[in-house]
Every structure is written in C-alpha cells, then in structure tokens.
Write a protein that holds these residues in place. Structure first.
Motif, mmCIF file in Angstrom:
data_model
loop_
_atom_site.group_PDB
_atom_site.id
_atom_site.type_symbol
_atom_site.label_atom_id
_atom_site.label_comp_id
_atom_site.label_asym_id
_atom_site.label_seq_id
_atom_site.Cartn_x
_atom_site.Cartn_y
_atom_site.Cartn_z
ATOM 1 N N ALA A 1 -2.945 9.243 -5.403
ATOM 2 C CA ALA A 1 -3.343 8.352 -6.499
ATOM 3 C C ALA A 1 -2.822 6.942 -6.268
ATOM 4 N N ALA A 2 -1.601 6.846 -5.756
ATOM 5 C CA ALA A 2 -1.008 5.529 -5.506
ATOM 6 C C ALA A 2 -1.769 4.776 -4.421
ATOM 7 N N HIS A 3 -2.187 5.480 -3.371
ATOM 8 C CA HIS A 3 -2.922 4.830 -2.287
ATOM 9 C C HIS A 3 -4.294 4.355 -2.770
ATOM 10 N N VAL A 4 -4.994 5.213 -3.495
ATOM 11 C CA VAL A 4 -6.311 4.832 -3.993
ATOM 12 C C VAL A 4 -6.201 3.658 -4.969
ATOM 13 N N ALA A 5 -5.164 3.669 -5.796
ATOM 14 C CA ALA A 5 -4.964 2.553 -6.728
ATOM 15 C C ALA A 5 -4.700 1.258 -5.978
ATOM 16 N N ALA A 6 -3.916 1.334 -4.895
ATOM 17 C CA ALA A 6 -3.646 0.142 -4.094
ATOM 18 C C ALA A 6 -4.915 -0.368 -3.427
ATOM 19 N N MET B 1 -7.954 -0.086 -4.577
ATOM 20 C CA MET B 1 -8.804 -0.714 -5.584
ATOM 21 C C MET B 1 -8.215 -2.015 -6.115
ATOM 22 N N THR B 2 -6.908 -2.199 -5.912
ATOM 23 C CA THR B 2 -6.250 -3.421 -6.378
ATOM 24 C C THR B 2 -6.207 -4.498 -5.298
ATOM 25 N N TYR C 1 0.802 -1.224 0.000
ATOM 26 C CA TYR C 1 0.000 0.000 0.000
ATOM 27 C C TYR C 1 0.840 1.282 0.000
#
Length: 230
Positions: free
Chosen positions: A196-201, A203-204, A185
């Motif tokens: 953006a990186a946290h939100v992408a993590a 959602m992944t 995360y």
C-alpha cells in the motif's frame, strides 16, 4: 531459440547475442573442479512480483568438499542470515553467476520470459558447464545443458537454496541503492513489492525510470500523471 523448455506455443525467440555477457552482474572468475557427479547447478530467481527494478537470477555449483551449513530457501532466512550465507557461498562455491533482466526487458518480453532470460544468462555465465541444472519452479529456461524443474526446490536442494540466496541478496541491495536516490518511495523497506505504501508513493510522486511500465499499478500512475498534464 525459445526462452524456456515446454511444449506450449508461448515461447519467444531472441538473438544469441543476448546469451553471453549481457546482463551478467557478478560471477566467479575461476571455477573449482568438482567430480562430475557433483557438477550440478542450482538456479533460482528473485523479483518477479515487484513493480520496480530487475528480476535477478543466480546459478550456483557447490563444492562438496566445502559444505556450507544453513543454506535454505532465502525466504525462510532472516536478512542477517542471508547476508552471512551470501558471503560464504561466494567464497566457497565451486562456481557461481548472478545475472538480471532489466525493467525494459521485462516490459518488452513480459515477466515470465524475462525471468527465463535472467536464468539463462546465469547458467551460461558460469565459468564451467554443469552436467545438469536444477531449476526452482515448474519451468526450465532454454539452456545449453540438461535441466530439471523442481517446485519448492530452494528448500529441497542446497544448490538451488544457494542460488536463491545470491539472487535475493543481490536484488535487495539493488533496491537499497535505489532507495538512496529515491528516498520518497520506501524501496529499502518494501523492496519494490506492491505494498500500500509503494502504490501510494507511485500515485503521489509518479513513476521513475526503474519502474516496470507493463505492471498495472505503474500504468495507473502513468495514466494519472498524464491526465493531469492535459
């Protein structure tokens, strides 16, 4: 008892059992006596905006006989400066207390009320009672001493700046520890903020227990993973 002092109708009551001991992370065991005029606690918080982890608050009474040069709003200091000042404040303050409100409490109360709760725990956890508490921001928690809100106070009053440093460093260290358990995360880098990186993590990889489920990006991730199970 309301969680903050104001004249609106959005105050919320909690049991007195939440005021002492619960939520206290660290505090000075024995206070240094200071003249009454200087027995003022600065209070600040860290972590209102992140999607994960506790909101942390600190209360600090500085010792006028042991000044600490360099104290400022924690956001204006480098990580190296904050860590150095953290140790100096712990060693030289007349008294301090660091407290938190957990993600579950944030989800139950909302982030404003949880922040007021963490601040109240920090003030009530001090080993001595200050004659006044200076609160960074525009609201005061409902506490057992007179209080005054001061917008931008962490850059104006050394005691509030000291509290901001203790709160910020403590919360950053919590997220660095969380990063060891959940390395996918990036918590050590973004400290839980909705990058953006946290939100992408999210959602992944999905939501972990420390995420704040009342925050929209976390709700969105929960809905996504819930729908994939159907």
């Amino acid at each position: 008892m309301p969680l903050f002092n104001n004249n609106s109708n959005d105050s919320l009551s909690i049991s007195n059992s939440n005021m002492h001991g619960i939520g206290v992370l660290e505090r000075s065991v024995q206070a240094i006596q200071v003249p009454l005029d200087f027995c003022i606690a600065g209070v600040d918080e860290a972590g209102r905006g992140p999607l994960v982890g506790s909101v942390v608050a600190a209360a600090v009474i500085l010792d006028p006989s042991r000044p600490i040069p360099g104290i400022n709003d924690s956001k204006k200091l480098s990580e190296k400066q904050r860590n150095r000042l953290f140790d100096l404040i712990i060693e030289n303050a007349a008294a301090y207390c660091i407290a938190e409100a957990t993600p579950a409490e944030i989800d139950e109360l909302n982030i404003l009320h949880a922040t007021m709760l963490a601040m109240r725990r920090a003030v009530h956890g001090l080993p001595i009672t200050p004659r006044l508490a200076l609160i960074d921001g525009n609201r005061c928690p409902d506490i057992n001493v007179p209080s005054q809100a001061l917008v931008g106070g962490d850059g104006l009053e050394s005691c509030i700046g000291a509290a901001s440093i203790l709160a910020k460093v403590t919360r950053d260290r919590q997220l660095e520890a969380l990063d060891i358990t959940y390395p996918l995360y990036g918590f050590a880098k973004h400290k839980g903020y909705p990058t953006a990186a946290h939100v992408a993590a999210l959602m992944t990889h999905g939501v972990i227990d420390s995420h704040r489920r009342s925050f929209k990006p976390v709700r969105d991730a929960l809905e996504k993973f819930s729908s994939t199970r159907i």
